[in-house]
Design a protein around this motif. Sequence first.
Motif, mmCIF file in Angstrom:
data_model
loop_
_atom_site.group_PDB
_atom_site.id
_atom_site.type_symbol
_atom_site.label_atom_id
_atom_site.label_comp_id
_atom_site.label_asym_id
_atom_site.label_seq_id
_atom_site.Cartn_x
_atom_site.Cartn_y
_atom_site.Cartn_z
ATOM 1 N N LYS A 25 -5.683 -3.613 -5.913
ATOM 2 C CA LYS A 25 -4.694 -2.418 -6.432
ATOM 3 C C LYS A 25 -3.546 -2.912 -7.002
ATOM 4 O O LYS A 25 -2.910 -2.348 -7.984
ATOM 5 C CB LYS A 25 -4.536 -1.489 -5.230
ATOM 6 N N ARG B 115 -16.790 -1.477 -4.762
ATOM 7 C CA ARG B 115 -15.437 -1.894 -4.879
ATOM 8 C C ARG B 115 -14.995 -3.222 -5.461
ATOM 9 O O ARG B 115 -15.801 -4.037 -5.138
ATOM 10 C CB ARG B 115 -14.902 -1.927 -3.490
ATOM 11 N N ARG C 50 -12.197 5.376 5.763
ATOM 12 C CA ARG C 50 -11.071 5.010 4.934
ATOM 13 C C ARG C 50 -11.711 4.257 3.659
ATOM 14 O O ARG C 50 -11.470 4.197 2.517
ATOM 15 C CB ARG C 50 -9.967 4.207 5.273
ATOM 16 N N ASN C 51 -12.738 3.742 4.021
ATOM 17 C CA ASN C 51 -13.509 2.560 3.118
ATOM 18 C C ASN C 51 -14.198 3.610 1.969
ATOM 19 O O ASN C 51 -13.968 3.201 0.707
ATOM 20 C CB ASN C 51 -14.474 1.825 3.488
ATOM 21 N N GLN D 55 -8.118 -4.718 -0.958
ATOM 22 C CA GLN D 55 -6.926 -4.001 -1.265
ATOM 23 C C GLN D 55 -5.796 -4.649 -2.202
ATOM 24 O O GLN D 55 -5.065 -4.081 -2.841
ATOM 25 C CB GLN D 55 -6.198 -4.067 0.347
ATOM 26 N N TYR E 194 -17.284 -4.202 3.434
ATOM 27 C CA TYR E 194 -15.836 -4.017 3.058
ATOM 28 C C TYR E 194 -14.941 -5.112 3.724
ATOM 29 O O TYR E 194 -15.395 -5.850 4.676
ATOM 30 C CB TYR E 194 -15.220 -2.711 3.588
ATOM 31 N N ASP F 30 -0.971 3.899 4.834
ATOM 32 C CA ASP F 30 -1.522 4.276 3.539
ATOM 33 C C ASP F 30 -1.667 5.743 3.196
ATOM 34 O O ASP F 30 -1.217 6.659 4.122
ATOM 35 C CB ASP F 30 -3.020 3.767 3.563
ATOM 36 N N VAL G 177 -11.165 5.392 0.239
ATOM 37 C CA VAL G 177 -10.457 4.694 -0.919
ATOM 38 C C VAL G 177 -11.366 4.408 -2.293
ATOM 39 O O VAL G 177 -10.733 4.570 -3.403
ATOM 40 C CB VAL G 177 -9.877 3.271 -0.421
ATOM 41 N N ARG H 48 -10.881 -6.543 3.739
ATOM 42 C CA ARG H 48 -9.285 -6.329 3.230
ATOM 43 C C ARG H 48 -8.877 -6.817 2.089
ATOM 44 O O ARG H 48 -7.941 -6.421 1.350
ATOM 45 C CB ARG H 48 -8.304 -6.541 4.370
ATOM 46 N N HIS I 203 -4.268 7.805 2.998
ATOM 47 C CA HIS I 203 -5.335 8.351 3.759
ATOM 48 C C HIS I 203 -4.534 8.675 5.212
ATOM 49 O O HIS I 203 -4.871 9.930 5.447
ATOM 50 C CB HIS I 203 -6.473 7.472 4.026
ATOM 51 N N ASP J 35 0.782 -1.101 -0.073
ATOM 52 C CA ASP J 35 -0.139 -0.083 -0.048
ATOM 53 C C ASP J 35 0.598 1.179 0.037
ATOM 54 O O ASP J 35 0.582 2.278 -0.646
ATOM 55 C CB ASP J 35 -1.154 0.078 1.291
HETATM 56 N N1 ARG Z 1 -5.570 0.122 2.163
HETATM 57 C C1 ARG Z 1 -6.991 -0.258 2.546
HETATM 58 C C2 ARG Z 1 -7.722 -0.641 1.159
HETATM 59 O O1 ARG Z 1 -7.066 -0.457 -0.073
HETATM 60 C C3 ARG Z 1 -7.677 0.982 2.752
HETATM 61 C C4 ARG Z 1 -9.018 0.817 3.373
HETATM 62 C C5 ARG Z 1 -8.648 0.306 4.970
HETATM 63 N N2 ARG Z 1 -10.170 0.000 5.423
HETATM 64 C C6 ARG Z 1 -10.162 -0.670 6.515
HETATM 65 N N3 ARG Z 1 -11.451 -0.888 7.035
HETATM 66 N N4 ARG Z 1 -8.959 -1.507 6.987
HETATM 67 O O2 ARG Z 1 -8.872 -1.192 1.141
#
Ligand code: ARG
Length: 447
Positions: free
Chosen positions: A327, A233, A110-111, A324, A319, A84, A114, A321, A86, A24
């Motif tokens: 990406k 996402r 952050r959800n 992530q 959400y 990260d 991103v 992980r 954020h 990240d």
């Molecule tokens: N690095 C995380 C991603 O790309 C950012 C979001 C993190 N959110 C969390 N709930 N840990 O998904």
Amino acid sequence: MAKKLWEKAGTVNPEIEKFTVGKDRELDLMLAPYDILGSIAHSTMLRSIGMLTNEETESLHRELREIYTLTESGDFCIEEGVEDVHSQVELMLTRKLGDTGKKIHSGRSRNDQVLLDLKLFIRHELQQVCHDTKELFDRLIEKSNRHRNILMPGYTHLQVAMPSSFGLWFGAYAESLTDDMLFLKAAYCMCNRNPLGSAAGYGSSFPLDRSMTTNLMGFDSMNYNVVYAQMGRGKCERNVAYALAGVAGTLAKMAFDACLFNSQNFGFIKLPAECTTGSSIMPHKKNPDVFELLRAKCNRLQAIPTDITLIMNNLPSGYFRDLQIIKEVFLPAFEELKNCLSMAAYIIERIEVNEHILDDSRYDPMFSVEEVNRLAAEGLPFRDAYKKVGLDIEAGTFIADKEIHHTHEGSIGNLCNDSISTLMQSIYDSMNFEKAITAEKALLGRI
Ligand code: ARG
């Protein structure tokens, strides 16, 4: 070491941290400018609902714009121990502005941050991919027009089949790009909806003005349902990757044709010597490595939608992980495709075509259908004409008449390149990139 945004009393196990942060800190650099644009819009909205004062908002905007210039000059980095992008931006704001910096995260997670960064990033990258695709398209149309009268063999089963032309060959790949552009447009429309305000995936008890951030960032509309916004996402990246794969598919096929036609056994096209590479052992070699690499890179790009599908398939809503990791396969794809597009445009311009392919009598039989059609037009039933010409060929008495008359739309004598160009231009113009570009400039105070 800086504390995590979410760290409270205890500290994190370093092994777990290393594994969960993964790539990240490097990959999020690509998202940094968009994270900042999103924060400018979000803080403007927080002011409008009374969560920030005018002074606080102005100082946040000043700092955010300052950080934005660091992303432009390449001086923005995600520090050791920071998870990260954020967290890094919030850390920089808090260092500079104290409590004001700590207020910016109200009403978001952050959800959705991103999600937003990705959408803004994709929007920007797609604008460039569409532009580069259009550039290659223009080169192909030019080349097609220039060589419209030069015939070449057409193949089925890789067996000599019927007359074709360089006008058709170049033009075919141009028209293929118009269909690819349609997919790019669908991808652009899909990612041009604002997910901000969905927070962790279930909204917020603050009276967020999501229409306001939608307008500020120049989105067409929002992802209304907050649960759906989060479900986007992975889905969004996969669909965008399909659009990129469409262009890559066109390039890979074209590259394979070019490798084949460049071989001495075909000799239809040639690259100038400086665009070929040599061999360490065979002094005569002039290899078309550029087409081979285009082919391999573009074939690999076509695997990305599947990669993404395998990462996110069967995840329930909400959400995780897992997302992530997308990406890692998705973000670098844009640079790779843009490189391939500009190299393809560069090399297409330099391809030299052989104007005398059909002087070689081995291609004479491909004029058989012309002769059958000529006899049929004179009144002989098609099947009888077919048989007569077939027998002539077997007896070695067939004489090829190389004057051909193809007049219908899309044929050798009537390429319809102008119609194809109009089609391409109308798809391109309908995406109205200006709206997004203007909104982003306004957020940065640059208009
Ligand atoms: N690095 C995380 C991603 O790309 C950012 C979001 C993190 N959110 C969390 N709930 N840990 O998904």
